[in-house]
Design an enzyme around this catalytic site. Structure first.
Site, short mmCIF file in Angstrom:
data_model
loop_
_atom_site.label_atom_id
_atom_site.label_comp_id
_atom_site.label_asym_id
_atom_site.label_seq_id
_atom_site.Cartn_x
_atom_site.Cartn_y
_atom_site.Cartn_z
N GLN A 49 39.09 75.27 81.10
CA GLN A 49 38.98 76.06 82.33
C GLN A 49 39.75 75.36 83.44
O GLN A 49 39.80 74.15 83.49
CB GLN A 49 37.51 76.21 82.72
N GLY A 50 40.34 76.15 84.34
CA GLY A 50 41.04 75.57 85.49
C GLY A 50 42.53 75.49 85.30
O GLY A 50 43.24 75.00 86.18
N CYS A 51 43.02 75.97 84.16
CA CYS A 51 44.46 76.00 83.92
C CYS A 51 44.93 77.44 84.06
O CYS A 51 44.27 78.36 83.58
CB CYS A 51 44.78 75.50 82.50
N GLN A 52 46.07 77.62 84.71
CA GLN A 52 46.63 78.96 84.85
C GLN A 52 47.07 79.50 83.48
O GLN A 52 46.90 80.67 83.19
CB GLN A 52 47.80 78.92 85.82
N SER A 53 47.62 78.62 82.66
CA SER A 53 48.01 78.98 81.29
C SER A 53 46.80 78.82 80.38
O SER A 53 45.82 78.19 80.74
CB SER A 53 49.12 78.05 80.80
#
Length: 138
Positions: A49-53
């Site tokens: 969680q917390g990654c754009q990808s």
């Protein structure tokens, strides 16, 4: 699948790149060296969680206590950043991972100032997730 370099060789190779375009290409190449995940490993418990990808990281511990990390992303540069993080944590125990600060290595590589804010946030999310998984193992 070509092996990933160790920390020192990573730094040497990175410093030999003439400009940031070459450095990005090297990061992408490192990502291409990651072993593929199995279809089952693309699961909710492995997504970061917390990654754009989309990012998946799988952690396991061998009988001697050494952590192995495997991962993937749907973005080439992010996959390369995963490889960089894995190189920095290579051959460590869970406790080593918890105690090791990767940020000085990123500074030596001048990595964070050349990443977009969303990639920097994703990189931090990966590090937090790996440290949290290591804390659950130790």
């Amino acid at each position: 699948m070509a092996a990933l370099p160790d920390k020192d060789k990573l730094l040497r190779n990175f410093s030999r790149c003439a400009n940031w375009e070459e450095k990005y290409l090297y990061i992408i190449e490192l990502g291409q060296r990651l072993a593929p995940l199995s279809p089952e490993e693309y699961s909710v418990q492995n997504i970061i969680q917390g990654c754009q990808s989309q990012v998946w990281i799988v952690m396991a511990q061998d009988p001697s206590g050494i952590i192995t990390l495997r991962g993937d992303s749907d973005a080439a540069i992010v996959k390369g950043l995963i490889a960089v993080v894995f190189i920095l944590y290579d051959r460590m125990t869970a406790q080593d991972i918890i105690e090791f600060d990767v940020r000085p290595w990123f500074e030596k590589m001048a990595l964070t100032q050349h990443l977009t804010p969303s990639r920097s946030q994703g990189l931090e999310a990966m590090i937090r997730a790996i440290r949290a998984k290591a804390a659950n193992i130790s």
